[in-house]
Design a protein around this motif. Sequence first.
Motif, PDB file in Angstrom:
ATOM      1  N   PHE A 177      19.376 -83.132  12.396  1.00  0.00           N
ATOM      2  CA  PHE A 177      20.004 -82.103  11.612  1.00  0.00           C
ATOM      3  C   PHE A 177      19.638 -82.302  10.262  1.00  0.00           C
ATOM      4  O   PHE A 177      19.456 -83.419   9.719  1.00  0.00           O
ATOM      5  CB  PHE A 177      21.604 -82.757  11.588  1.00  0.00           C
ATOM      6  N   TYR A 222      23.399 -74.709  10.296  1.00  0.00           N
ATOM      7  CA  TYR A 222      24.341 -75.095  10.647  1.00  0.00           C
ATOM      8  C   TYR A 222      24.937 -75.289  10.143  1.00  0.00           C
ATOM      9  O   TYR A 222      26.741 -74.568  10.863  1.00  0.00           O
ATOM     10  CB  TYR A 222      23.953 -76.823  11.616  1.00  0.00           C
ATOM     11  N   ASN A 223      25.816 -75.607   8.985  1.00  0.00           N
ATOM     12  CA  ASN A 223      26.891 -75.958   8.650  1.00  0.00           C
ATOM     13  C   ASN A 223      26.709 -76.133   6.868  1.00  0.00           C
ATOM     14  O   ASN A 223      25.633 -75.653   6.119  1.00  0.00           O
ATOM     15  CB  ASN A 223      27.380 -76.849   8.346  1.00  0.00           C
ATOM     16  N   THR A 236      25.996 -78.199   5.192  1.00  0.00           N
ATOM     17  CA  THR A 236      25.131 -79.107   3.755  1.00  0.00           C
ATOM     18  C   THR A 236      23.235 -79.458   4.989  1.00  0.00           C
ATOM     19  O   THR A 236      22.959 -79.593   4.445  1.00  0.00           O
ATOM     20  CB  THR A 236      25.684 -80.883   4.346  1.00  0.00           C
ATOM     21  N   HIS A 237      23.822 -79.419   6.720  1.00  0.00           N
ATOM     22  CA  HIS A 237      22.421 -79.470   7.468  1.00  0.00           C
ATOM     23  C   HIS A 237      22.162 -77.851   8.237  1.00  0.00           C
ATOM     24  O   HIS A 237      22.923 -76.824   8.479  1.00  0.00           O
ATOM     25  CB  HIS A 237      23.262 -80.283   8.529  1.00  0.00           C
TER      26      HIS A 237
HETATM   27  C1  NAG Z   1      27.402 -81.163   9.217  1.00  0.00           C
HETATM   28  O1  NAG Z   1      27.162 -81.440  10.374  1.00  0.00           O
HETATM   29  C2  NAG Z   1      26.371 -82.694  10.416  1.00  0.00           C
HETATM   30  C3  NAG Z   1      25.946 -82.764  11.781  1.00  0.00           C
HETATM   31  O2  NAG Z   1      26.422 -82.507  12.838  1.00  0.00           O
HETATM   32  C4  NAG Z   1      27.400 -83.755   9.338  1.00  0.00           C
HETATM   33  O3  NAG Z   1      27.224 -85.097   9.284  1.00  0.00           O
HETATM   34  C5  NAG Z   1      28.059 -83.605   8.361  1.00  0.00           C
HETATM   35  O4  NAG Z   1      29.342 -84.118   8.122  1.00  0.00           O
HETATM   36  C6  NAG Z   1      28.748 -81.935   7.953  1.00  0.00           C
HETATM   37  N1  NAG Z   1      28.474 -81.390   6.848  1.00  0.00           N
HETATM   38  C7  NAG Z   1      30.004 -80.361   6.398  1.00  0.00           C
HETATM   39  C8  NAG Z   1      29.950 -80.112   5.346  1.00  0.00           C
HETATM   40  O5  NAG Z   1      30.299 -80.234   7.467  1.00  0.00           O
END
Ligand code: NAG
Length: 749
Positions: free
Chosen positions: A144, A125-126, A128-129
């Motif tokens: 997530f 997803y990104n 970290t997730h």
């Molecule tokens: C990635 O997505 C999660 C869920 O929306 C969010 O909590 C998290 O902060 C995001 N991480 C970054 C590095 O953007």
Amino acid sequence: MGRAEAAAMILGLALALLWTALPGGAAPSPPRLRLSFQELQAQHGLRTFRLARTCCYEALLVDEERGRLFVGAENHVASLSLDNISKRAKKLAWPAPVEWREECNWAGKDIGTECMNFVKLLHSYNRTHLLACGTGAFHPTCAFVEVGHRLEDPVLRLDPRRLEDGKGKSPYDPRHRAASVLVGEELYSGVAADLMGRDFTIFRSLGRRPSLRTEPHDSRWLNEPKFIKVFWIPESENPDDDKIYFFFRESAVETAPALGRLSVSRVGQICRNDVGGQRSLVNKWTTFLKARLVCSVPGVEGDTHFDQLQDVFLLSSRDRWTPLLYAVFSTSSGVFQGSAVCVYSMSDVRRAFLGPFAHKEGPMHQWVAYQGRVPYPRPGMCPSRTFGTFSSTKDFPDDVIQFARNHPLMYNPILPVGGRPLFLQVGAGYTFTQVVADRVAAADGHYDVLFIGTDAGTVLKVISVPKGGRPNAEGLLLEELHVFEDSAAVTSMQISSKRHQLYVASRSAVAQIPLYRCAAHGRACSECCLARDPYCAWDGATCTRFQPSAKRRFRRQDIKNGDPRTLCSGDSSQPALLERKVFGVEGGSTFLECEPRSLQAHVEWTFQRAGEGTSTPVPAVERAERTARGLLLRGLQRGDSGAYLCAAVEQGFSQPLRRLVLHVLSAAQAERLARTEDASLVPPSPKLWYRDFLQLVEPGGGGASSLRMCRPQPAPRPAPSESQRKGRNRRTNAPEPRAERGPRSAAHW
Ligand SMILES: *[C@@H]1O[C@H](CO)[C@@H](O)[C@H](O)[C@H]1NC(C)=O
Ligand SMILES: *[C@@H]1O[C@H](CO)[C@@H](O)[C@H](O)[C@H]1NC(C)=O
């Protein structure tokens, strides 16, 4: 003629056609090498992973940057090391809440097998997730999952208070597949979006834009589809031209009703910048089109269709806008079991969407190519400022929207490259379920290597070699790998080209296997060359990983022809020629074992009589029966003594494997020697001879298998004496003699 009869007739016809149309008849091709689970585990780096009391490993996600393989299974997500899935595994329990399980049970589902959270999809997803979605006991749910961004300490955490609705993302039913792709923050999925599993939809969710879907319950759009794969395939530098392609199979709407329900395979397209219509098709796709994907064997009287798409793999090519699509199909026929691999070019897919629309017309309601005026902008084109005046699908004129709603189907099908399957197997006892591909640089060009998962828990390694001239190619079956202990169907496969590893999932486990095992091909240049494995080359001493950068003399490889005569001339390496002595008793039988490593080789036997210089082929007579594992000689005569040479012939190249020297003894000699313990009695090479002789009288005595003997059969003359028989019986527990069949010829070959 009733529907069923018509369908049966067509199937019968298809079967008959297939039998005659397929090269080499209907016999399935054997792999060159077949490697068992035990062999792979002991010698070839097979590693497996499973969680206690957890089934259904279905979602695999390769994360090269973190060096992790994420796995979705029943009530769990696991994070494994990409280098070795058996080590440093982390797991996360993610069961469905008790209330959901109870509801599921009240709805008539099985609490133990259906009312669980089967994790069906995993996407990065990104930074970290991950996005993970599961069936949640018929209550689809997404979460997530935090995986961290540091390599050293892998994290795996889920906040159960922050769950997302999984409707339209994960299926409800654990038996259904999820097909989806995450583009940016948006998920494009093909799924049944209701509990009953009837409201099939192509759905866009998450992200910031409103959700978009297909027209519900309109069989022209989707007719009981089974979604297979979804890909995001850009068309140019301009993101406005980006399209999402859905691969699925469904019941055909365009065939004559007399044929009953026919399964067809499809590719559907939508524009990434579609936001739905303004007055009609509000929050529905306005750019959805679909075309038929054909994989069939052309025949004089009709084609044989492999109609059930099972999986698709997208292989990037030098031209980044036009990847190749490798697809595996099976048949819906109840008459024969067959599967095929067909290859499609993205330009052919795009061409079909630019061709005529299918249209139902006339008193017979036939499907014809639409001849009338097509409104502007042409349905299926993405709104783009570069080419037109429309910047959003909401600006599309009403006639465009109406046309799009009524004409989702294209008239022209998409044919495979070369017009026919690259590879097929009929009557092999299994069907193809999954496919991944790797493009490999070899000494004589690039080759695509396919790894095909089957419903029997095996993986087939097939290379695509040019036939005639490109683009025509044929598939060669190099290996059949039994990667699981059981034979549960392969449900998912992922490849890491970078790490040269393949990851395979089934109901019962996840397996990891390297893409090549060059040493398994043999110890000689000719064996390495005949294998035609683009990953492997002869380096002068062993069959080893091919390095495109290495010096030329260190890379003997010829994938195109696999001809050792040119490649290995001057190379003194020979396959190990095993020499053995074998003993037989007059009137008895003996088995000369010789099994080539390659299952595609056939064996030729030549005979050189003791004391003679010339060799002759062993004729195919009753007394000399060829089996898959060697030559069975019956009714032994003294004149059968001599040297038997076994050679493996493959691609017209013959290589000697074994030289077996047979001594046929008289019954009296055998008896005398069996009783004596005195080694000095034994002529030329005492030790060896004596040991071999013990093998003769004590079958299964732990010796080399080539010495395995059948007990002499009661010979007509001279009849063994009472004491002889007793003597043998005391010392042997050989199986009962086989009945002698057929006339016994006194003449020798
Ligand atoms: C990635 O997505 C999660 C869920 O929306 C969010 O909590 C998290 O902060 C995001 N991480 C970054 C590095 O953007
Ligand atoms: C993989 O890891 C397991 C568990 O640590 C270990 O026993 C095995 O030897 C490793 N295999 C390889 C090929 O590294």
